[in-house]
Motif scaffolding. Structure first.
Motif, short mmCIF file in Angstrom:
data_model
loop_
_atom_site.label_atom_id
_atom_site.label_comp_id
_atom_site.label_asym_id
_atom_site.label_seq_id
_atom_site.Cartn_x
_atom_site.Cartn_y
_atom_site.Cartn_z
N ALA A 1 -9.01 16.69 2.82
CA ALA A 1 -8.83 15.47 2.72
C ALA A 1 -8.26 14.60 2.65
O ALA A 1 -7.35 14.04 3.36
CB ALA A 1 -9.68 15.09 0.52
N GLY A 2 -9.45 12.71 3.75
CA GLY A 2 -8.27 11.80 3.74
C GLY A 2 -8.74 11.83 5.64
O GLY A 2 -8.68 10.66 5.67
N ARG B 1 -8.72 9.75 13.93
CA ARG B 1 -8.73 9.68 12.42
C ARG B 1 -7.14 9.19 12.14
O ARG B 1 -7.28 8.41 10.89
CB ARG B 1 -8.78 11.02 11.62
N LEU B 2 -5.87 9.92 12.73
CA LEU B 2 -4.57 10.02 11.68
C LEU B 2 -4.67 8.36 12.58
O LEU B 2 -4.39 7.11 11.39
CB LEU B 2 -3.73 10.39 12.72
N VAL C 1 -4.50 9.00 4.51
CA VAL C 1 -4.16 9.93 4.66
C VAL C 1 -3.00 10.42 3.96
O VAL C 1 -1.73 9.54 4.28
CB VAL C 1 -3.97 9.75 5.68
N PRO C 2 -2.75 11.23 3.25
CA PRO C 2 -1.52 11.72 2.21
C PRO C 2 -0.46 11.84 3.15
O PRO C 2 -0.84 12.72 4.06
CB PRO C 2 -2.29 12.91 1.59
N PRO C 3 0.67 11.53 2.67
CA PRO C 3 2.00 12.71 3.98
C PRO C 3 2.34 13.26 4.34
O PRO C 3 2.30 13.70 5.32
CB PRO C 3 2.97 11.59 2.85
N GLY C 4 1.56 14.39 3.46
CA GLY C 4 1.38 15.61 4.07
C GLY C 4 1.04 16.30 4.48
O GLY C 4 1.00 16.68 5.17
N ARG D 1 -0.04 7.01 12.73
CA ARG D 1 0.36 6.64 11.42
C ARG D 1 1.42 7.33 11.11
O ARG D 1 2.13 8.31 11.79
CB ARG D 1 -0.43 8.25 10.98
N ALA D 2 2.31 6.42 10.92
CA ALA D 2 3.89 6.22 10.81
C ALA D 2 4.17 7.53 9.12
O ALA D 2 3.23 7.52 8.27
CB ALA D 2 4.99 4.57 10.46
N LEU D 3 5.45 7.49 8.76
CA LEU D 3 6.01 7.81 7.74
C LEU D 3 5.26 7.44 6.56
O LEU D 3 5.82 7.99 5.60
CB LEU D 3 7.72 8.32 8.47
N ASP D 4 5.69 6.45 6.71
CA ASP D 4 5.09 5.94 5.48
C ASP D 4 3.56 5.86 5.18
O ASP D 4 3.58 4.47 4.54
CB ASP D 4 6.13 4.36 5.62
N GLY D 5 3.13 6.25 6.23
CA GLY D 5 1.73 6.37 5.90
C GLY D 5 0.63 5.47 6.79
O GLY D 5 -0.49 4.87 6.37
N SER D 6 1.55 3.85 7.21
CA SER D 6 1.09 2.97 7.79
C SER D 6 0.51 3.15 8.85
O SER D 6 0.52 4.63 9.99
CB SER D 6 1.66 1.77 7.62
#
Length: 942
Positions: A718-719, A757-758, A765-768, A792-797
């Motif tokens: 999901a996401g 999508r990323l 999108v959840p970090p995991g 998609r960066a490590l902080d979710g951005s």
């Protein structure tokens, strides 16, 4: 009692004969020498070892002259050999012959009565006497010497003398007796033994001699028809089959059953034995001209004429034998034993070639020159071929042995190839061929005939034709399904001619299923649509095929022409009326010019559905199966593209065809139809198979492809992916057609979709999930994958790919902002991810260096580290660490660093991370930190 004997020599003119000889000697002094030499030549030359032969001839001649069977008796008495016989007594002519070295009293039809051969007695005596009931005569070397006043050698048989006074009468029951006083050195007993050994041959040679008695041992000769029986003193008997003709007598030993026993090596008999060796299977007793010694034939035309006359009679002897034994008397190959043997063999073989003595299979008899022998030992074959092969010799004279024997005499041999030639083109009832096959099969099983010799053997077919060669022919237990069918090249053996031999030669035992595999029937099926469209009536073929399929339960005959709503179509291009498949197909896929059509309703009603579907008519999706696919040529949609997507060619192909004909809004129903039957379900669920591959890329669910959705239960996605719209399909079927259960991209297009999508800022999108998505992309080594513009960066951005780097080491987190790092769980696949996304690795572009000073400490010298290692059961690494009061990289304070040497701030966190990295226990870094703060087992366990 015998009649009173006349005055000795009264009627024989003994005195006159003696006076004449003496006068001749006086008139010609050389005459005495000539007579002496001539007699010596006879005694030591031609007539040596012929004593009993000559006396037996005289006895037989006497019996013939008297016209009664003769008896001969041999005795030793008072040092004399006495030989008595019955028959015509001694007469004046006989005495004259005895006293002549150059004349004979032989009459027409006799062997030689008291002729030159009497000189043979000189081998054992020099004082012979002949006593008969009509008188007698004596000869004496001593009396001749006295008469001549000579002490040297004189002829014995030139001067006849009267019998001595008191000469005993001829024994009772006999007419003549020859009395031979044995000279010194002659063994009488041995002489009797030699005589006894000659008796059987002489009894056979001298037909007027019926009995011979040697010192009480009695031999007899009796005749029954053409068989002469010689009975020995011990009661045993020998049998000879004889034929007497103009050229003499032929004889061969036979057993009590009439089976001949060829004589092998023998001599010519005239009729007594000569020295001319013969190798013929039968004995010849013939009046061939011989030298006075009777040992050698006289050369010249008279001898050849006599031998020719004898050879002319030879076939008559063979005709006396049963047919199965006649070949025993055919002369075999070999070197002649003499010139006479060579001539006689040549003449006999020539006569056998022309005379009719061989029984013919078609009746009558024939000569060897016109004979053909079946080289296979099969009377049944002979009977079958009697009217087919001209000159065929009757059974039982067939087989390899008779063929070899008659070949020496010029006969031809009929082998397997000859049989095939002879019967090719014949018109015979099928049952006749079956009998022929019986005989040939026996020959094949006995390895007399090789199967490859019968490759062109004619075979009668059920349609009335006869074809050359069984290979490719079909043996049907029930030919009824083929009634009325005319298929070019389809060879079905007539049931009355069906035989195991035909199977050995390449015919196929065929049931309905085998018949369906027949190439000729397959060819007819392949061209049936074209034939039907050109006006040929294919309904007999269609009905036959469907009947066979009904019986066999199998088909795979999709090319069979069947009537559709709009004309003739292939069976595998038709759908059953009312079939569920029609509900999911695009309307434009069914019709006259469409890929599929509907089977004619009336025709469909005539046959069970399982028969129609067995030949390829569709009621659901069809499956294509190939256990050894070599190339993408199975008429599957996008098959070549699927084939290229595989890492290696498929070892087996199992796929559903016609998927590209499904309507876009009918896919849920189509998938349920695929799952409803085992064969389509297997294709649907086969990993890596064409069906799953195609459905994932072309099936439509809720307006999108299956891979654009996730299963409702796959909430960990999901996401990035939305749940598939409601279709009523169970999750296992949704997963089978490509609805997502994980992040693994199937191909470059799928990987590009995941990247998009990323990079979609509208997705939360959840970090995991982002980490796992990057991990999935790291394995996406697909050719042609274009790197994304945003990541998609490590902080979710979402950040511009141009400013992003892939985190490839944990210590770099301290010097890089999270909004520029692209990460995945762990660091081992960082390089692969960087390659897929076309991003640099953080470690490769980091320029900062350690700027603070540290103090080196060996790991083993750090008590806290040793204690932690003991609690963890870990080995202490070699080397040590640089411990900094405050660790800085550039201007940034960091807890730890690694530049080939571990650095750590003098904190539990810094030391823990450096030790965890070097010791290969990075996953335990937080635990190690806690243990450094509280090095206690309770910390470890809590």
């Amino acid at each position: 009692m015998n009649a009173p004997r006349p005055e000795p020599g009264a009627d024989f003119r003994i005195g006159e004969l003696r006076s004449g000889v003496l006068r001749a000697w006086r008139d010609s002094p050389t005459r005495l020498t000539e007579d002496t030499n001539a007699e010596r030549d006879l005694r030591v030359g031609g007539y040596r070892d012929r004593l009993f032969v000559e006396l037996a001839q005289n006895a037989a001649d006497a019996a013939a002259l008297a016209g009664v069977p003769g008896r001969l008796r041999v005795r030793l008495a008072g040092g004399e050999l006495r030989v008595a016989n019955t028959g015509a007594p001694l007469d004046a002519a006989g005495v004259a012959a005895l006293a002549s070295l150059r004349a004979s009293a032989k009459r027409e039809g006799t062997v030689g009565r008291f002729g030159v051969g009497f000189a043979a007695v000189l081998a054992v005596t020099s004082e012979p006497r002949v006593v008969s009931r009509t008188g007698g005569v004596a000869f004496s070397a001593d009396r001749t010497r006295a008469e001549l006043g000579s002490e040297g050698e004189v002829p014995v048989l030139r001067l006849p003398w009267p019998l001595p006074a008191g000469e005993p009468d001829v024994p009772a029951g006999f007419d003549t007796e020859v009395r031979l006083p044995l000279r010194s050195g002659v063994d009488g007993a041995a002489l009797l033994g030699l005589v006894a050994g000659e008796v059987p041959d002489l009894l056979l040679a001298l037909p007027w001699l019926a009995e011979v008695d040697v010192a009480g041992d009695r031999w007899t000769r009796t005749t029954t028809g053409a068989t002469v029986v010689l009975t020995a003193p011990d009661g045993t008997s020998g049998r000879w089959l004889t034929h007497r003709g103009e050229g003499g007598t032929w004889a061969v030993p036979v057993d009590t059953g009439g089976v001949p026993r060829p004589v092998g090596e023998d001599v010519l008999h005239v009729p007594t034995p000569t020295d001319e060796r013969l190798s013929l299977p039968a004995r010849l007793l013939a009046p061939v001209p011989v030298e006075p010694s009777r040992r050698r034939v006289l050369p010249g035309g008279r001898t050849r004429a006599a031998l020719a006359a004898a050879a002319n009679d030879y076939p008559a002897l063979l005709r006396l034998l049963p047919a199965e034994h006649r070949l025993a008397l055919v002369p075999g190959a070999g070197f002649p034993l003499s010139e006479v043997d060579s001539t006689l063999r040549e003449l006999v073989l020539r006569r056998l070639a022309t005379a009719e003595w061989l029984p013919a299979a078609a009746g009558g008899e024939l000569g060897v020159a016109h004979a053909r022998v079946l080289g296979i030992d099969s009377p049944a074959l002979v009977e079958s071929l009697a009217e087919v092969v001209p000159g065929l010799v009757a059974a039982p004279l067939c087989g390899q042995s008779p063929a070899r024997v008659l070949a020496t005499a010029g006969a031809g041999t009929v082998g397997a190839a000859g049989i095939v030639d002879a019967v090719t083109g014949l018109e015979r009832p099928p049952s006749w061929w079956c009998v022929l096959y019986d005989g040939l099969l026996a020959a094949v099983e006995e390895r007399v005939v090789a199967t490859d010799e019968l490759g062109a053997l004619p075979v009668p077919l059920v349609d009335g034709r006869t074809v050359p060669g069984p290979r490719g022919a079909l043996l049907l237990d029930d030919p009824e399904p083929l009634a009325g069918l005319d298929v070019v090249g389809l060879h079905v053996v007539h049931p009355d001619a069906a035989h195991p031999l035909l199977e050995r030669l390449g015919a196929t035992r065929a049931g309905p299923g085998d018949l369906l595999e027949a190439p000729a029937l397959r060819d007819a099926v392949e061209r049936s649509v074209a034939d039907a469209r050109s006006g040929v009536d294919v309904l007999p073929l269609v009905d036959t095929v469907l009947r066979l399929v009904s019986a066999a339960g199998a088909g795979e005959l999709g090319a069979l022409a069947l009537p559709a709503r709009s004309g003739w179509r292939r069976a595998d291009e038709l759908v059953l009326p009312g079939a569920p498949l029609l509900d999911v197909l695009d309307p434009e896929a069914v019709g006259d010019d469409a890929p599929l059509d509907v089977l004619d309703t009336d025709f469909a009603a005539r046959w069970p559905e399982h028969v129609l579907t067995a030949v390829g008519v569709l009621d659901t999706f069809a499956v294509v199966s190939d256990d050894e696919p070599g190339e993408p040529g199975h008429d599957l949609p996008e098959e070549a593209e699927w084939w290229d997507s595989l890492p290696e060619p498929p070892g087996r192909l199992l796929a559903v065809r016609d998927l590209d004909l499904v309507a876009d809004d009918a896919w849920p129903a189509a998938v349920r139809l695929l799952a409803a039957r085992p064969e389509t379900h297997r294709a649907l669920t086969l990993p890596g198979g064409h069906t799953r591959w195609w459905l994932a890329r072309f099936a439509v669910l809720g307006g999108g492809l299956p891979a654009e959705w996730r299963l409702p239960s796959a909430e960990h996605l999901a996401g990035l992916f939305d749940p598939v719209p409601a279709t009523g399909l169970p999750e296992e079927l949704l997963a089978a057609i490509g609805v997502r259960t994980d992040l693994t991209p199937a191909d470059a297009e799928d990987a590009a979709d995941l990247c998009a999508r990323l990079a979609d800022p509208g997705r939360d999108v959840p970090p995991g999930l982002a980490l796992r998505a990057h991990e999935a992309l790291a394995g996406a080594r697909f050719a042609g994958l274009e790197p994304p513009d945003a990541v998609r960066a490590l902080d979710g951005s979402v950040t511009d790919a141009a400013s992003a780097v892939v985190l490839d080491a944990p210590w770099l987190l301290a010097v890089w902002p999270a909004d520029r790092l692209v990460a995945l769980p762990g660091f081992a696949d960082a390089a692969a991810l960087a390659d897929v996304l076309d991003l640099p690795l953080a470690g490769d572009v980091t320029t900062g260096r350690v700027t603070s000073e540290g103090e080196f400490a060996r790991w083993r010298d750090l008590p806290a580290i040793r204690e932690v290692a003991g609690l963890l059961g870990a080995d202490l690494p070699d080397g040590g660490v640089l411990v900094h009061e405050e660790l800085t990289v550039g201007d940034t304070a960091v807890p730890w660093w690694f530049d080939g040497t571990p650095h750590a701030a003098d904190t539990a966190d810094g030391l823990a991370r450096a030790f965890a990295w070097v010791a290969g226990r990075w996953a335990d870094r937080l635990l190690i930190t806690a243990l450094l703060d509280e090095p206690d087992a309770r910390t470890l366990l809590a």
